[in-house]
Design a protein around this motif. Structure first.
Motif, PDB file in Angstrom:
ATOM      1  N   HIS A 211       0.836  -1.196   0.000  1.00 26.21           N
ATOM      2  CA  HIS A 211       0.000   0.000   0.000  1.00 26.21           C
ATOM      3  C   HIS A 211       0.873   1.249   0.000  1.00 26.21           C
ATOM      4  N   GLY A 212       0.481   2.231  -0.822  1.00 27.65           N
ATOM      5  CA  GLY A 212       1.139   3.523  -0.840  1.00 27.65           C
ATOM      6  C   GLY A 212       0.207   4.582  -0.287  1.00 27.65           C
ATOM      7  N   ASP A 213       0.400   5.821  -0.749  1.00 32.64           N
ATOM      8  CA  ASP A 213      -0.454   6.907  -0.247  1.00 32.64           C
ATOM      9  C   ASP A 213      -1.644   7.182  -1.156  1.00 32.64           C
ATOM     10  N   GLN A 214      -1.829   6.345  -2.201  1.00 36.94           N
ATOM     11  CA  GLN A 214      -2.998   6.424  -3.085  1.00 36.94           C
ATOM     12  C   GLN A 214      -3.021   7.697  -3.942  1.00 36.94           C
ATOM     13  N   THR A 223      -0.718   3.421  -9.461  1.00 32.88           N
ATOM     14  CA  THR A 223       0.579   2.760  -9.550  1.00 32.88           C
ATOM     15  C   THR A 223       0.656   1.624  -8.551  1.00 32.88           C
ATOM     16  N   ALA A 224       1.455   0.630  -8.899  1.00 28.18           N
ATOM     17  CA  ALA A 224       1.778  -0.453  -7.972  1.00 28.18           C
ATOM     18  C   ALA A 224       3.110  -0.111  -7.319  1.00 28.18           C
ATOM     19  N   ASN A 225       3.111  -0.045  -5.997  1.00 23.61           N
ATOM     20  CA  ASN A 225       4.308   0.300  -5.238  1.00 23.61           C
ATOM     21  C   ASN A 225       5.025  -0.978  -4.817  1.00 23.61           C
ATOM     22  N   LEU A 226       6.264  -1.127  -5.265  1.00 23.33           N
ATOM     23  CA  LEU A 226       7.006  -2.364  -5.001  1.00 23.33           C
ATOM     24  C   LEU A 226       7.882  -2.237  -3.762  1.00 23.33           C
ATOM     25  N   ARG A 227       7.779  -3.228  -2.894  1.00 23.37           N
ATOM     26  CA  ARG A 227       8.721  -3.366  -1.786  1.00 23.37           C
ATOM     27  C   ARG A 227       9.852  -4.275  -2.260  1.00 23.37           C
ATOM     28  N   THR A 228      11.014  -3.704  -2.452  1.00 17.55           N
ATOM     29  CA  THR A 228      12.147  -4.441  -3.002  1.00 17.55           C
ATOM     30  C   THR A 228      13.140  -4.809  -1.903  1.00 17.55           C
ATOM     31  N   ALA A 229      14.028  -5.729  -2.213  1.00 17.95           N
ATOM     32  CA  ALA A 229      15.067  -6.126  -1.254  1.00 17.95           C
ATOM     33  C   ALA A 229      15.956  -4.924  -0.953  1.00 17.95           C
ATOM     34  N   PRO A 230      16.343  -4.726   0.315  1.00 21.34           N
ATOM     35  CA  PRO A 230      17.106  -3.526   0.680  1.00 21.34           C
ATOM     36  C   PRO A 230      18.472  -3.439   0.012  1.00 21.34           C
ATOM     37  N   ASP A 231      19.053  -4.578  -0.390  1.00 20.22           N
ATOM     38  CA  ASP A 231      20.365  -4.543  -1.031  1.00 20.22           C
ATOM     39  C   ASP A 231      20.281  -4.685  -2.543  1.00 20.22           C
ATOM     40  N   LYS A 232      19.080  -4.527  -3.101  1.00 23.60           N
ATOM     41  CA  LYS A 232      18.906  -4.588  -4.550  1.00 23.60           C
ATOM     42  C   LYS A 232      19.246  -3.227  -5.154  1.00 23.60           C
ATOM     43  N   LEU A 233      20.081  -3.229  -6.179  1.00 24.92           N
ATOM     44  CA  LEU A 233      20.446  -1.989  -6.845  1.00 24.92           C
ATOM     45  C   LEU A 233      19.276  -1.494  -7.697  1.00 24.92           C
ATOM     46  N   LEU A 234      18.845  -0.259  -7.458  1.00 25.70           N
ATOM     47  CA  LEU A 234      17.804   0.360  -8.260  1.00 25.70           C
ATOM     48  C   LEU A 234      18.444   1.292  -9.282  1.00 25.70           C
ATOM     49  N   PHE A 255       2.826  -6.899 -19.305  1.00 22.55           N
ATOM     50  CA  PHE A 255       2.175  -5.627 -19.624  1.00 22.55           C
ATOM     51  C   PHE A 255       3.237  -4.559 -19.842  1.00 22.55           C
ATOM     52  N   TYR A 256       2.972  -3.662 -20.774  1.00 20.32           N
ATOM     53  CA  TYR A 256       3.807  -2.480 -20.865  1.00 20.32           C
ATOM     54  C   TYR A 256       3.485  -1.569 -19.686  1.00 20.32           C
ATOM     55  N   SER A 257       4.464  -0.729 -19.310  1.00 18.66           N
ATOM     56  CA  SER A 257       4.276   0.106 -18.124  1.00 18.66           C
ATOM     57  C   SER A 257       5.215   1.301 -18.171  1.00 18.66           C
ATOM     58  N   ALA A 258       4.917   2.269 -17.322  1.00 18.16           N
ATOM     59  CA  ALA A 258       5.815   3.399 -17.080  1.00 18.16           C
ATOM     60  C   ALA A 258       6.120   3.397 -15.592  1.00 18.16           C
ATOM     61  N   THR A 259       7.401   3.445 -15.255  1.00 19.74           N
ATOM     62  CA  THR A 259       7.814   3.239 -13.861  1.00 19.74           C
ATOM     63  C   THR A 259       8.652   4.403 -13.367  1.00 19.74           C
ATOM     64  N   ASN A 260       8.336   4.861 -12.167  1.00 20.13           N
ATOM     65  CA  ASN A 260       9.113   5.915 -11.528  1.00 20.13           C
ATOM     66  C   ASN A 260       9.958   5.324 -10.397  1.00 20.13           C
ATOM     67  N   VAL A 261      11.226   5.703 -10.384  1.00 18.20           N
ATOM     68  CA  VAL A 261      12.125   5.366  -9.281  1.00 18.20           C
ATOM     69  C   VAL A 261      12.553   6.678  -8.641  1.00 18.20           C
ATOM     70  N   GLY A 262      12.353   6.820  -7.339  1.00 19.33           N
ATOM     71  CA  GLY A 262      12.794   8.042  -6.688  1.00 19.33           C
ATOM     72  C   GLY A 262      12.029   8.350  -5.428  1.00 19.33           C
ATOM     73  N   VAL A 263      12.225   9.563  -4.932  1.00 25.81           N
ATOM     74  CA  VAL A 263      11.646   9.971  -3.649  1.00 25.81           C
ATOM     75  C   VAL A 263      10.423  10.864  -3.813  1.00 25.81           C
ATOM     76  N   LEU A 270       9.617  10.779   1.395  1.00 30.42           N
ATOM     77  CA  LEU A 270      10.717  10.554   2.337  1.00 30.42           C
ATOM     78  C   LEU A 270      11.554   9.336   1.988  1.00 30.42           C
ATOM     79  N   HIS A 271      10.962   8.408   1.231  1.00 33.65           N
ATOM     80  CA  HIS A 271      11.649   7.150   0.957  1.00 33.65           C
ATOM     81  C   HIS A 271      11.732   6.916  -0.546  1.00 33.65           C
ATOM     82  N   ARG A 272      12.817   6.278  -0.946  1.00 30.87           N
ATOM     83  CA  ARG A 272      12.986   5.935  -2.361  1.00 30.87           C
ATOM     84  C   ARG A 272      12.056   4.776  -2.693  1.00 30.87           C
ATOM     85  N   ARG A 273      11.316   4.942  -3.773  1.00 31.24           N
ATOM     86  CA  ARG A 273      10.305   3.947  -4.130  1.00 31.24           C
ATOM     87  C   ARG A 273      10.417   3.547  -5.597  1.00 31.24           C
ATOM     88  N   VAL A 274       9.850   2.384  -5.874  1.00 29.70           N
ATOM     89  CA  VAL A 274       9.624   1.946  -7.250  1.00 29.70           C
ATOM     90  C   VAL A 274       8.114   1.870  -7.436  1.00 29.70           C
TER      91      VAL A 274
END
Length: 349
Positions: A211-214, A223-234, A255-263, A270-274
């Protein structure tokens, strides 16, 4: 592939062709080594008329985490992802051996004894700079001497050379030995298309949808907010044209998609997200609920860097532009198999 989570738990009747290493990324250089093992195993099996095993031993955590705990180190692939990629290339056995202080202190002889006892080692296939055991004392000459004693051979294959002239990588006659560190540099720069050329496939980030902030859903761009492994390089912060894979009971959907990486600086994140916006989702008769599901995102091309907008309205307008640009890149490709090179050519056209 038959897998083991510790070398001492394995019991393979040889002969076994084995390779050992971190193999982070399983890039084209690693793939060449693994395919060489497969070819050699086929030749040996035909010559001796008996089955020949092929195996890869990798470590978890990465040795850097143990030997240099103060130095941050991010992975291209998890240990299990490495075994999955090796299995796709045909290897029959995989070992994820815990790397800890005990492992770090093993002498080359002690390590070889374990390999012989538990894996039935017959041939060790490695690169020219390989070394095994405490303080890397088990270099190629040492291992060949141990091979004479413990009845296995050491085969060294030359590294794959990449002709690309981007920053990083060891120079060899104007070219570069393919290394995971070079791929990390490319991803940190956002050059996911160039990283894909070295990996032999798009760079993939997997995670669980949480869940994100909607905010995306509130403005009509969920968007689908991914919880990734903490040591995974983004990849570098920014917006990317991507392909999202969703596993279900009836297989994997793409599926094709558009993805944002960042804060998300515009909304004071406050947190870096995918966060990935899946185009044309959900399909007919499919529920639009991905929470708790596993997703994989393949990064194909970078659309832009992350930036702060004056207000949310400007941000939303830019997101619509991003989605339209992603759609244009994916146009006329119904097979969901777009390559980075084709995306780049289409982007410039």
């Amino acid at each position: 592939m038959r897998t083991f989570d510790e070398l001492r738990k394995a019991q393979i009747d040889g002969p076994t062709l084995l390779t050992i290493g971190n193999f982070d990324g399983i890039h084209r250089g690693h793939q060449a080594l693994l395919l060489h093992i497969q070819r050699l195993a086929t030749e040996m099996a035909a010559a001796c008329a008996t089955p020949v095993n092929t195996a890869m031993l990798t470590f978890d955590p990465h040795p850097v985490h143990v030997l240099r705990p103060d130095a941050p180190h991010f992975l291209l692939t998890t240990a299990m992802e490495r075994l999955e990629l090796a299995a796709a290339l045909g290897l029959t056995h995989g070992v994820i051996h815990p790397f800890n202080l005990e492992t770090a202190q093993l002498t080359p002889r002690a390590f070889v004894e374990l390999l012989k006892q538990h894996l039935g080692l017959a041939v060790l296939v490695v690169g020219p700079d390989f070394a095994l055991g405490r303080n890397r004392a088990g270099d190629i000459p040492t291992l060949r001497a141990l091979g004479d004693e413990f009845h296995f051979t050491v085969e060294v294959i030359e590294p794959v050379i990449d002709g690309e002239q981007a920053a990083g990588g060891e120079q060899v006659g104007g070219d570069k030995i393919m290394r995971s560190s070079h791929i990390r540099e490319l991803l940190r720069a956002g050059a996911v298309d160039r990283a894909a050329a070295l990996l032999g496939r798009p760079y993939r980030v997997s995670g669980i949808v949480e869940h994100g902030d909607q905010r995306g859903r509130q403005v009509g761009i969920p968007t689908a907010n991914l919880r990734t492994a903490p040591d995974k390089l983004l990849p570098a912060d920014g917006v990317y044209a991507t392909r999202t894979l969703l596993a279900g009971f009836d297989g994997v959907q793409s599926f094709y998609s558009a993805t944002n990486v960042g804060v998300r600086p515009t909304v004071d994140g406050l947190h870096r997200r995918v966060e990935t916006h899946i185009l044309d989702f959900p399909p007919p008769r499919q529920v639009d609920d991905l929470y708790g599901r596993a997703l994989a995102v393949d990064f194909l091309f970078r659309l832009r860097g992350e930036k702060r907008f004056a207000n949310v309205a400007e941000l939303v307008a830019q997101i619509h532009i991003d989605v339209a640009q992603a759609r244009a890149l994916f146009a006329d490709d119904a097979s969901a198999s777009e390559t980075p090179a084709r995306l780049e050519a289409r982007r410039k056209s």
